[in-house]
Design an enzyme around this catalytic site. Structure first.
Site, mmCIF file in Angstrom:
data_model
loop_
_atom_site.group_PDB
_atom_site.id
_atom_site.type_symbol
_atom_site.label_atom_id
_atom_site.label_comp_id
_atom_site.label_asym_id
_atom_site.label_seq_id
_atom_site.Cartn_x
_atom_site.Cartn_y
_atom_site.Cartn_z
ATOM 1 N N LYS A 95 47.607 44.277 40.286
ATOM 2 C CA LYS A 95 48.015 43.185 41.174
ATOM 3 C C LYS A 95 49.245 43.514 42.012
ATOM 4 O O LYS A 95 49.395 43.006 43.116
ATOM 5 C CB LYS A 95 48.253 41.915 40.370
ATOM 6 C CG LYS A 95 46.941 41.276 39.925
ATOM 7 C CD LYS A 95 47.144 39.851 39.486
ATOM 8 C CE LYS A 95 45.821 39.178 39.198
ATOM 9 N NZ LYS A 95 45.163 39.695 37.973
ATOM 10 N N GLU B 238 50.339 31.004 43.864
ATOM 11 C CA GLU B 238 49.699 30.236 42.793
ATOM 12 C C GLU B 238 49.360 31.226 41.692
ATOM 13 O O GLU B 238 49.179 32.416 41.942
ATOM 14 C CB GLU B 238 48.422 29.563 43.314
ATOM 15 C CG GLU B 238 47.155 30.427 43.283
ATOM 16 C CD GLU B 238 47.211 31.646 44.197
ATOM 17 O OE1 GLU B 238 47.935 31.610 45.203
ATOM 18 O OE2 GLU B 238 46.532 32.644 43.879
ATOM 19 N N SER C 92 41.610 48.145 35.117
ATOM 20 C CA SER C 92 42.472 47.307 35.962
ATOM 21 C C SER C 92 43.804 46.911 35.334
ATOM 22 O O SER C 92 44.780 46.693 36.042
ATOM 23 C CB SER C 92 41.722 46.044 36.395
ATOM 24 O OG SER C 92 41.299 45.296 35.266
HETATM 25 C C1 LIG Z 1 43.876 39.397 37.586
HETATM 26 C C2 LIG Z 1 43.185 40.475 36.899
HETATM 27 C C3 LIG Z 1 41.815 40.751 37.127
HETATM 28 C C4 LIG Z 1 40.939 39.891 38.000
HETATM 29 O O1 LIG Z 1 41.340 39.780 39.329
HETATM 30 P P1 LIG Z 1 40.593 40.567 40.505
HETATM 31 O O2 LIG Z 1 41.178 39.991 41.741
HETATM 32 O O3 LIG Z 1 39.134 40.288 40.366
HETATM 33 O O4 LIG Z 1 40.895 41.999 40.333
HETATM 34 C C5 LIG Z 1 41.239 41.841 36.494
HETATM 35 N N1 LIG Z 1 41.948 42.619 35.647
HETATM 36 C C6 LIG Z 1 43.252 42.380 35.393
HETATM 37 C C7 LIG Z 1 43.965 43.282 34.454
HETATM 38 C C8 LIG Z 1 43.913 41.311 36.002
HETATM 39 O O5 LIG Z 1 45.206 41.091 35.732
#
Ligand SMILES: *Cc1c(COP(=O)(O)O)cnc(C)c1O
Length: 395
Positions: free
Chosen positions: A91, A113, A379
């Site tokens: 993020k 938000e 992610s």
């Molecule tokens: C917020 C988050 C997501 C989901 O958000 P996307 O906008 O779909 O990427 C996925 N993995 C992690 C670790 C997150 O913090």
């Protein structure tokens, strides 16, 4: 002409996207739309963005060959290690980009938000970095569910304002943020945390996150002699980590795109967040896309054990990937995602975020060839989810 899966000049991905906004938000969106491409392509902007990504976020993140997983599934599995980014997930790539843009636009106040608090933390972090005032809207229910992230935001100097209307969760926090922006159009920038919202947000966020896919291309070329994997796989909440890793491959049909959604307790259980299966076309947060709604168009509450996938829509890029068949969508239930949190921990020594765990569960749902090269977007890391893992597995 070959069709493109990227945004067109009107802010649409096929039938989806656009800016369906109240008149009172028009000025803010117009300002952003007329300036975001020009500012973000300036050499001084790119230099500062790249420099912060390197020295502050810790990029490039490694592309890691997962030896034990590859052996077990008899294929080649790579992990793009976004879990190693500062603050623990992808993020921050976006919040760094948007805070630099806000500065160039002369903004002195940031709003955002947040649902689970991950985007709130990433926003509070870059505001602290730049010395800019930061206000985070968060549903009252989420504030009590996500206490550690609320504490992080406060530690970083942000003001956390509770949204007390409706279900007191993410969509209510979003409404509060939009209201704030309408009332403070001149000095305030609204940092949206995923590839959702009115144009230009989905495109802007995808561009900032595209650093993920662009690095994968270079890294794969080095290790495999080919920048194209057979598959790129990512979990989809709003869709930003997926958009980031797909970005350079969108129009390259040699590379198959897999989107993994949260099925919650099962698609038919009434407690799910599998938007592609359960969603219908509609408008949410200013964008035409697929969303979960009742017959008369009221948004339904989504459910997933992972707070980051618990969103009733997907971004317009993903809605188009689904409708055109360019992306294959798979939904994974809580129990399989949780199991994969444990598998990845014990086979590779990486404790993933529960969002991320969903993506890996695809290894049990699809057949891959021995020669296939598969890149998973890892992610985020699982520190924030330890309590959930502990309770679930009675650790
Ligand atoms: C917020 C988050 C997501 C989901 O958000 P996307 O906008 O779909 O990427 C996925 N993995 C992690 C670790 C997150 O913090």
């Amino acid at each position: 002409m070959k069709i493109s899966y990227n945004v067109d000049k009107n802010g649409f991905y096929g039938d989806f996207g656009g800016a369906f906004i109240p008149e009172m938000m028009h000025a803010n969106i117009e300002e952003l739309k007329s300036k975001y491409l020009k500012i973000s392509s300036e050499i001084s902007f790119k230099k500062e963005f790249d420099d912060l990504l390197e020295k502050y976020v810790g990029r490039p993140t490694p592309l890691y060959y997962a030896k034990r997983l590859s052996k077990k599934y008899n294929t080649k599995v790579y992990l793009k290690r976004e879990d190693l980014c500062h603050t623990g997930a992808h993020k921050i790539n976006n919040t760094i980009g948007q805070i630099l843009l806000a500065k160039k636009l002369g903004k002195t106040r940031i709003i955002a938000e947040t649902g689970a608090g991950q985007h709130g933390v990433a926003t509070a972090t870059v505001c602290a970095l730049m010395g800019i005032k930061c206000i985070i809207y968060m549903g009252e229910v989420d504030i009590s569910r996500q206490a550690p992230n609320v504490a992080r935001m406060k530690m970083l100097g942000a003001e956390v304002k509770p949204a007390i209307s409706g279900s007191k969760t993410l969509k209510d926090a979003t409404n509060e943020a939009i209201r704030d922006w309408i009332n403070n159009p001149v000095d305030t920038h609204y940092i949206i945390g995923s590839v959702v919202g009115p144009h230009p947000y989905p495109d802007m966020v995808a561009r900032f996150q595209s650093v993920i896919g662009n690095e994968v291309k270079k890294q794969l070329k080095k290790v495999e002699g080919n920048e194209n994997p057979n598959y790129v796989i990512a979990c989809v909440g709003g869709g930003s980590n997926a958009a980031g890793i797909f970005y350079p491959y969108l129009d390259n049909d040699k590379v198959k795109i897999i989107c993994v959604e949260a099925a919650g307790k099962g698609i038919k259980s009434g407690e799910s967040a599998a938007t592609s299966v359960l969603g219908k076309e509609g408008i949410i947060h200013g964008s035409k896309t697929l969303l979960m709604q009742t017959k008369d168009g009221q948004i339904t509450e989504p459910y997933s054990i992972s707070a980051g996938l618990d969103y009733p829509g997907v971004g317009p890029m993903h809605a188009n990937l689904y409708k055109t068949g360019r992306g294959k969508f798979i939904s994974i239930e809580d129990k399989d995602a949780m199991e994969w949190g444990l598998i990845l921990s014990r086979m590779e020594g990486i404790i993933p975020a529960i969002e991320t765990s969903h993506a890996f569960a695809v290894l049990d749902k699809m057949k891959f060839k021995k020669t296939d090269v598969i890149v998973f977007n890892c992610s985020g890391r699982g520190d924030k989810d330890l309590d959930t893992y502990i309770e679930y597995f009675k650790l």
